[in-house]
Design an enzyme around this catalytic site. Sequence first.
Site, PDB file in Angstrom:
ATOM      1  CG  ASP A 133      56.586  14.294  -0.384  1.00 53.47           C
ATOM      2  OD1 ASP A 133      55.335  15.176  -0.724  1.00 53.47           O
ATOM      3  OD2 ASP A 133      57.368  14.125   0.676  1.00 53.47           O
ATOM      4  CB  VAL A 134      52.079  17.668  -3.227  1.00 52.96           C
ATOM      5  CG1 VAL A 134      51.355  17.096  -3.498  1.00 52.96           C
ATOM      6  CG2 VAL A 134      51.926  17.950  -1.519  1.00 52.96           C
ATOM      7  CG  ASN A 152      42.430  17.351  -1.578  1.00 49.28           C
ATOM      8  OD1 ASN A 152      41.169  18.281  -0.494  1.00 49.28           O
ATOM      9  ND2 ASN A 152      42.435  15.622  -0.951  1.00 49.28           N
ATOM     10  CE1 TYR A 175      45.315  23.245   7.291  1.00 44.59           C
ATOM     11  CE2 TYR A 175      43.790  24.144   9.066  1.00 44.59           C
ATOM     12  CZ  TYR A 175      44.195  22.997   7.465  1.00 44.59           C
ATOM     13  OH  TYR A 175      43.264  22.983   6.916  1.00 44.59           O
ATOM     14  CE  LYS A 230      45.220  24.245   4.297  1.00 42.73           C
ATOM     15  NZ  LYS A 230      45.186  23.063   2.800  1.00 42.73           N
TER      16      LYS A 230
END
Length: 252
Positions: free
Chosen positions: A62-63, A89, A155, A159
């Site tokens: 789990d990143v 990713n 979101y 990013k």
Amino acid sequence: MKLQGKSIVVTGASSGMGRAIVERYVKEGANVVAVARRKERLEELAASLADAPGSILVFQGDVSRREDNEAMIDAAVKAYGKLDVLVNNAGIMDDMSPIGDATDEMYERIMKVNVYGPMAAMRKAVQVFLSQGNGGNIINVVSEGAYHTCAGAIYCASKAALTSLTKNTAFMYMPDGIRVNAIAPGGIQTEIATSMGMPNMAGYGRAQKVIACAPAPGTGEQIAGAATFLASDDSSYVNGDVLMVDGGWCAM
């Protein structure tokens, strides 16, 4: 084969763009640590690539957890003797909420996966690259959302943060031969929308004004092509860049 013998870690590898990247890398001769939470998906992917020139090591992780980010890098070094490339990713969507409707819970969930995860992985990778003494390569998957308002506030902010982290790290470690670039996909056919749940209708309605102008959706294989270029020596003079892979959406 463009990636013969390279040791590469790819997160979010069980589906969509991540899966396509792993498939392309292994077929190009790379030794890949494929990271995702869904181990059964990873095992199926590994079985499908059993006859490919490269190899694949399944890593369930789990990143959003520091320990998993560090362990996946260690796994690559232990299995393959080195780390050449890290591909961050993995990512999740918000529910398209504008800032007035955003919640602390959503902020924490999105930022832990989309920003903290890549940051923790990059920190560990850079330490390994410096100890190896022969440079390194990091590829971050950001989004058109860092530039267009095609998603929710959180979101898009996540990013944009990862885009800035990409450029800062490229600059800081340029003298050490460590390259850091990003891919900014446009609309790609993936499963990321499943992380969104029921959309905030106010934000969704506003986002449609931008999404309506987007080209037809791209494929994971098209992102994998860009990721192969950035992972290979063909891109040796590319550093601190964001490669827009969006069918021209950014030009609109």
